[in-house]
Write a protein that holds these residues in place. Sequence first.
Motif, PDB file in Angstrom:
ATOM      1  N   SER A  22       6.524 -40.795 -20.709  1.00 45.13           N
ATOM      2  CA  SER A  22       7.383 -41.983 -20.685  1.00 45.13           C
ATOM      3  C   SER A  22       6.623 -43.237 -21.103  1.00 45.13           C
ATOM      4  O   SER A  22       7.180 -44.116 -21.754  1.00 45.13           O
ATOM      5  CB  SER A  22       7.949 -42.221 -19.290  1.00 45.13           C
ATOM      6  OG  SER A  22       8.414 -41.022 -18.752  1.00 45.13           O
ATOM      7  N   ALA A  23       5.359 -43.307 -20.707  1.00 49.45           N
ATOM      8  CA  ALA A  23       4.591 -44.508 -20.991  1.00 49.45           C
ATOM      9  C   ALA A  23       4.431 -44.733 -22.492  1.00 49.45           C
ATOM     10  O   ALA A  23       4.133 -45.830 -22.928  1.00 49.45           O
ATOM     11  CB  ALA A  23       3.220 -44.435 -20.314  1.00 49.45           C
ATOM     12  N   LEU A  46       9.177 -44.783 -13.592  1.00 45.57           N
ATOM     13  CA  LEU A  46       9.234 -44.170 -12.266  1.00 45.57           C
ATOM     14  C   LEU A  46      10.504 -43.338 -12.099  1.00 45.57           C
ATOM     15  O   LEU A  46      10.500 -42.292 -11.447  1.00 45.57           O
ATOM     16  CB  LEU A  46       9.138 -45.253 -11.178  1.00 45.57           C
ATOM     17  CG  LEU A  46       8.760 -44.753  -9.783  1.00 45.57           C
ATOM     18  CD1 LEU A  46       7.462 -43.973  -9.788  1.00 45.57           C
ATOM     19  CD2 LEU A  46       8.659 -45.909  -8.793  1.00 45.57           C
ATOM     20  N   ARG A  47      11.587 -43.818 -12.755  1.00 42.30           N
ATOM     21  CA  ARG A  47      12.848 -43.073 -12.685  1.00 42.30           C
ATOM     22  C   ARG A  47      12.659 -41.690 -13.301  1.00 42.30           C
ATOM     23  O   ARG A  47      13.085 -40.674 -12.761  1.00 42.30           O
ATOM     24  CB  ARG A  47      13.953 -43.839 -13.406  1.00 42.30           C
ATOM     25  CG  ARG A  47      15.367 -43.400 -13.038  1.00 42.30           C
ATOM     26  CD  ARG A  47      16.398 -44.156 -13.856  1.00 42.30           C
ATOM     27  NE  ARG A  47      16.275 -43.889 -15.290  1.00 42.30           N
ATOM     28  CZ  ARG A  47      16.756 -42.802 -15.874  1.00 42.30           C
ATOM     29  NH1 ARG A  47      17.387 -41.904 -15.173  1.00 42.30           N
ATOM     30  NH2 ARG A  47      16.594 -42.611 -17.167  1.00 42.30           N
ATOM     31  N   ARG A  48      11.986 -41.656 -14.444  1.00 39.83           N
ATOM     32  CA  ARG A  48      11.758 -40.366 -15.109  1.00 39.83           C
ATOM     33  C   ARG A  48      10.778 -39.500 -14.316  1.00 39.83           C
ATOM     34  O   ARG A  48      10.898 -38.281 -14.285  1.00 39.83           O
ATOM     35  CB  ARG A  48      11.223 -40.588 -16.525  1.00 39.83           C
ATOM     36  CG  ARG A  48      12.242 -41.285 -17.419  1.00 39.83           C
ATOM     37  CD  ARG A  48      11.818 -41.202 -18.856  1.00 39.83           C
ATOM     38  NE  ARG A  48      12.395 -42.283 -19.643  1.00 39.83           N
ATOM     39  CZ  ARG A  48      12.014 -42.578 -20.894  1.00 39.83           C
ATOM     40  NH1 ARG A  48      11.038 -41.872 -21.451  1.00 39.83           N
ATOM     41  NH2 ARG A  48      12.581 -43.550 -21.546  1.00 39.83           N
ATOM     42  N   LEU A  84       7.977 -40.688  -3.772  1.00 37.37           N
ATOM     43  CA  LEU A  84       8.204 -41.278  -5.096  1.00 37.37           C
ATOM     44  C   LEU A  84       9.592 -41.893  -5.189  1.00 37.37           C
ATOM     45  O   LEU A  84       9.784 -42.979  -5.730  1.00 37.37           O
ATOM     46  CB  LEU A  84       8.025 -40.204  -6.177  1.00 37.37           C
ATOM     47  CG  LEU A  84       6.596 -39.670  -6.363  1.00 37.37           C
ATOM     48  CD1 LEU A  84       6.595 -38.448  -7.265  1.00 37.37           C
ATOM     49  CD2 LEU A  84       5.681 -40.751  -6.925  1.00 37.37           C
ATOM     50  N   GLU A  85      10.562 -41.179  -4.618  1.00 40.46           N
ATOM     51  CA  GLU A  85      11.941 -41.656  -4.680  1.00 40.46           C
ATOM     52  C   GLU A  85      12.115 -42.948  -3.887  1.00 40.46           C
ATOM     53  O   GLU A  85      12.843 -43.858  -4.301  1.00 40.46           O
ATOM     54  CB  GLU A  85      12.875 -40.573  -4.143  1.00 40.46           C
ATOM     55  CG  GLU A  85      14.325 -40.793  -4.483  1.00 40.46           C
ATOM     56  CD  GLU A  85      15.196 -39.635  -4.031  1.00 40.46           C
ATOM     57  OE1 GLU A  85      16.166 -39.327  -4.724  1.00 40.46           O
ATOM     58  OE2 GLU A  85      14.899 -39.024  -2.973  1.00 40.46           O
ATOM     59  N   GLY A  86      11.426 -43.025  -2.750  1.00 42.87           N
ATOM     60  CA  GLY A  86      11.473 -44.242  -1.940  1.00 42.87           C
ATOM     61  C   GLY A  86      10.947 -45.435  -2.726  1.00 42.87           C
ATOM     62  O   GLY A  86      11.503 -46.534  -2.686  1.00 42.87           O
ATOM     63  N   MET A  87       9.870 -45.196  -3.476  1.00 41.04           N
ATOM     64  CA  MET A  87       9.308 -46.261  -4.314  1.00 41.04           C
ATOM     65  C   MET A  87      10.318 -46.695  -5.371  1.00 41.04           C
ATOM     66  O   MET A  87      10.524 -47.888  -5.610  1.00 41.04           O
ATOM     67  CB  MET A  87       8.045 -45.755  -5.011  1.00 41.04           C
ATOM     68  CG  MET A  87       6.904 -45.457  -4.068  1.00 41.04           C
ATOM     69  SD  MET A  87       5.529 -44.807  -5.029  1.00 41.04           S
ATOM     70  CE  MET A  87       4.212 -44.932  -3.846  1.00 41.04           C
ATOM     71  N   LEU A  88      10.955 -45.735  -5.993  1.00 43.91           N
ATOM     72  CA  LEU A  88      11.931 -46.027  -7.042  1.00 43.91           C
ATOM     73  C   LEU A  88      13.106 -46.823  -6.482  1.00 43.91           C
ATOM     74  O   LEU A  88      13.528 -47.827  -7.056  1.00 43.91           O
ATOM     75  CB  LEU A  88      12.421 -44.717  -7.678  1.00 43.91           C
ATOM     76  CG  LEU A  88      13.522 -44.877  -8.722  1.00 43.91           C
ATOM     77  CD1 LEU A  88      13.020 -45.664  -9.929  1.00 43.91           C
ATOM     78  CD2 LEU A  88      14.042 -43.520  -9.170  1.00 43.91           C
ATOM     79  N   LEU A 122      -0.175 -46.627 -14.540  1.00 39.47           N
ATOM     80  CA  LEU A 122       0.604 -45.777 -13.640  1.00 39.47           C
ATOM     81  C   LEU A 122       0.486 -44.323 -14.091  1.00 39.47           C
ATOM     82  O   LEU A 122       0.255 -43.420 -13.284  1.00 39.47           O
ATOM     83  CB  LEU A 122       2.076 -46.211 -13.630  1.00 39.47           C
ATOM     84  CG  LEU A 122       3.037 -45.320 -12.826  1.00 39.47           C
ATOM     85  CD1 LEU A 122       2.689 -45.331 -11.345  1.00 39.47           C
ATOM     86  CD2 LEU A 122       4.487 -45.751 -13.013  1.00 39.47           C
ATOM     87  N   ALA A 123       0.614 -44.122 -15.398  1.00 43.41           N
ATOM     88  CA  ALA A 123       0.525 -42.769 -15.934  1.00 43.41           C
ATOM     89  C   ALA A 123      -0.864 -42.190 -15.696  1.00 43.41           C
ATOM     90  O   ALA A 123      -1.013 -41.050 -15.259  1.00 43.41           O
ATOM     91  CB  ALA A 123       0.842 -42.779 -17.427  1.00 43.41           C
ATOM     92  N   ARG A 124      -1.882 -43.025 -15.982  1.00 40.24           N
ATOM     93  CA  ARG A 124      -3.242 -42.527 -15.807  1.00 40.24           C
ATOM     94  C   ARG A 124      -3.530 -42.248 -14.327  1.00 40.24           C
ATOM     95  O   ARG A 124      -4.179 -41.274 -13.970  1.00 40.24           O
ATOM     96  CB  ARG A 124      -4.244 -43.535 -16.358  1.00 40.24           C
ATOM     97  CG  ARG A 124      -5.517 -42.828 -16.759  1.00 40.24           C
ATOM     98  CD  ARG A 124      -6.621 -43.738 -17.257  1.00 40.24           C
ATOM     99  NE  ARG A 124      -6.188 -44.922 -17.962  1.00 40.24           N
ATOM    100  CZ  ARG A 124      -6.864 -46.075 -17.895  1.00 40.24           C
ATOM    101  NH1 ARG A 124      -7.944 -46.177 -17.154  1.00 40.24           N
ATOM    102  NH2 ARG A 124      -6.459 -47.114 -18.591  1.00 40.24           N
TER     103      ARG A 124
END
Lengths: 568, 118
Positions: free
Chosen positions: A159-160, A170-172, A208-212, A122-124
């Motif tokens: 975060s990762a 994802l929250r961060r 992004l927020e929708g995903m979270l 996810l980070a990458r």
Amino acid sequence: MTAKAHNAAPPPSGPTACDGQAFKRLVQAGRDWLDRHHALVNQLNVFPVPDGDTGTNMLMTMRNAVKEVEANPSDHIGQVAAQIAHGAMMGSRGNSGTILSQLWQGFAHALRDHKSLTPELLARGLREASDTAYRGVIKPVEGTILTVAREAAEAAQESARDTHDLVEILRRVVLRAKDALARTPEMLPILQKAGVVDSGGSGLVYILEGMLLYLQGEQIEVEEIIAAEARDLATTLAPEDELGYGYDVQFILKGDGLDVNTVRAAIDQMGWSTLVVGSQDAIKVHVHVHDPGIPLSYAVSLGALSDIVVENMQEQFQDYVRERGTAEPPAKAQPAGAQAEIPPIELDSDDIGVVTVASGEGLARVFRQLGAAGLVMGGQTNNPSTQEILDAIQHVPTEKIILLPNNKNIILAAEQAARLATDQTVVVIPTRSMPQGISALLPYDPKGDLETVAEAMLQAKDNVVTGEITTATRSVELNGVQVASGQIIGLVDGTLAVAGDNLSSVLRSTLEQMCSHTCELITLYFGNGIREAEARQVTDSLSALYPDQEFEVVYGGQAHYHYILSAE
Amino acid sequence: MTTNETPRGSIEISPSVIATLASHAALQTYGVVGMASPNLASDIAASLTRDPNRGIAVRLDGAHIVIDVYVIITHGTRIASVANSLINSVRYAVEQATGLSVGQVNVRVQGLRVSKTE
């Protein structure tokens, strides 16, 4: 726009990994959350061009991305992401939509050989998304969606390192993205000046927020979106025919050596809102008809049909009305001030429609009689806003629009509205008075060629001399005319010509300066402060002085101006 | 030279000013990675340039300003979307700064650039 996805079970995989199908639902949630807020995003849009469509463009891009992948049953995240990226690219609209599609491409590139999404991936992915997006422009502007994407990626990478919980990461990411968004005005002065955050960046935050929210198990309701779009719906649902709404018919016709033009001409005869596009092998047809059998039988005689959709628009309308709790059908083309007994002009989408500004209900009626499809109320002291004009333009169901501002102070707003109406071609005829607008409308031909008609109307506006009679609100000396506050004044083509204490004598002198006995027809539009009997009496006395001219008295209903005169 | 007469004097704006404004807007448009000379395709390599008017042609068609923009677009974007944004941005930037009305902005895509990692 569907909320179905949210009734599905939460992601089956644990919070440290996410497979292709779960990711699909995640992206759907991102789209829906953006859908719910896209109108807000539109309002923020000031950079690079303040055309108010960032949210819509991003939403269209996301919708296409989700649509592309909807039927894909794969668990392989690399494949799902690649397809989403492809859909996003094909559906990308506008600057922000293009950037969004590049983000997806970078993300998909990082995931391409992987089966499921891990925190590191996810980070990458976010990192590569941001890098790819930055590469798409020579001079990346900070304080935009690019900044938000980059900081989101940084947050994911940080975060990762200390957690493997996808939800926490994802929250961060969302927190940092919001923080970056809040700082966009510091980076981009135009945002600060407008007092907004970046619109594209805010669109990305919503995705992004929708995903979270989905990962946290919240369901996104889409009801509000429907309400937000109700205004647009009102126009598309307006009855287009006295027989009612009919059916919306769509299908794809496949065959050999099909002639799109022949098919279009034939389909066009059958109904309205026709859209026929395609090639020799396949043609997409969209048409509104009363009998869906007619276009279908015609098409089946030419080849094979697929993807047939027939919808009852009457039912849709009734559902819509029920939901809205109103029995009244939405007004077509927003006929502000229009009288019910004048039927609205019937226009096909490839006709030319006219939108005009009217300063009184009587004048509005005159414009409507002459074929104006859209009216905006406003005049000397209450100039309509660009938005009001734009609304009127968008309510007229034609692609070509001629716009008559009918006041020199409204011309600028009209031109601005014309530029903002990106879905329609709008020509502004710079009419400076109501009589000029009426005169310009005389050669209007809805079926004509836009350029030719506009040219004819432009010429016609100067066939008339305008006189305006009003009361001076302050003392002034202009053009050698001395005026005291409260006196009656007469203007000829916008220039102060006469001042006096007596309405009928000012009227007489103004008329004298207007046409000097050379014109043929003189029309008096009396304002809302004048009684009809009074107007007729004045006209009778004037016509005695002008035996060769014809006089007409028309209720104009305008405020402030006792009379508007037109001599042609 | 575009001249705007006002009662207190006239304002003349040189086409090169318009070209500079257009170029600036073009280079800020997402997806545009370079300007190209209209004729020399070989010039693509040197797309980052100090000439502020490179890849822009400004002409007058009657009273209307017509701007031709020759660009290189990044591979992987939808060219039509980028070109549309480009037209909007250039028109807006020029009209905002000069107060003149732009008749047409024509985008000529002279090349695509594929970035290294793809």
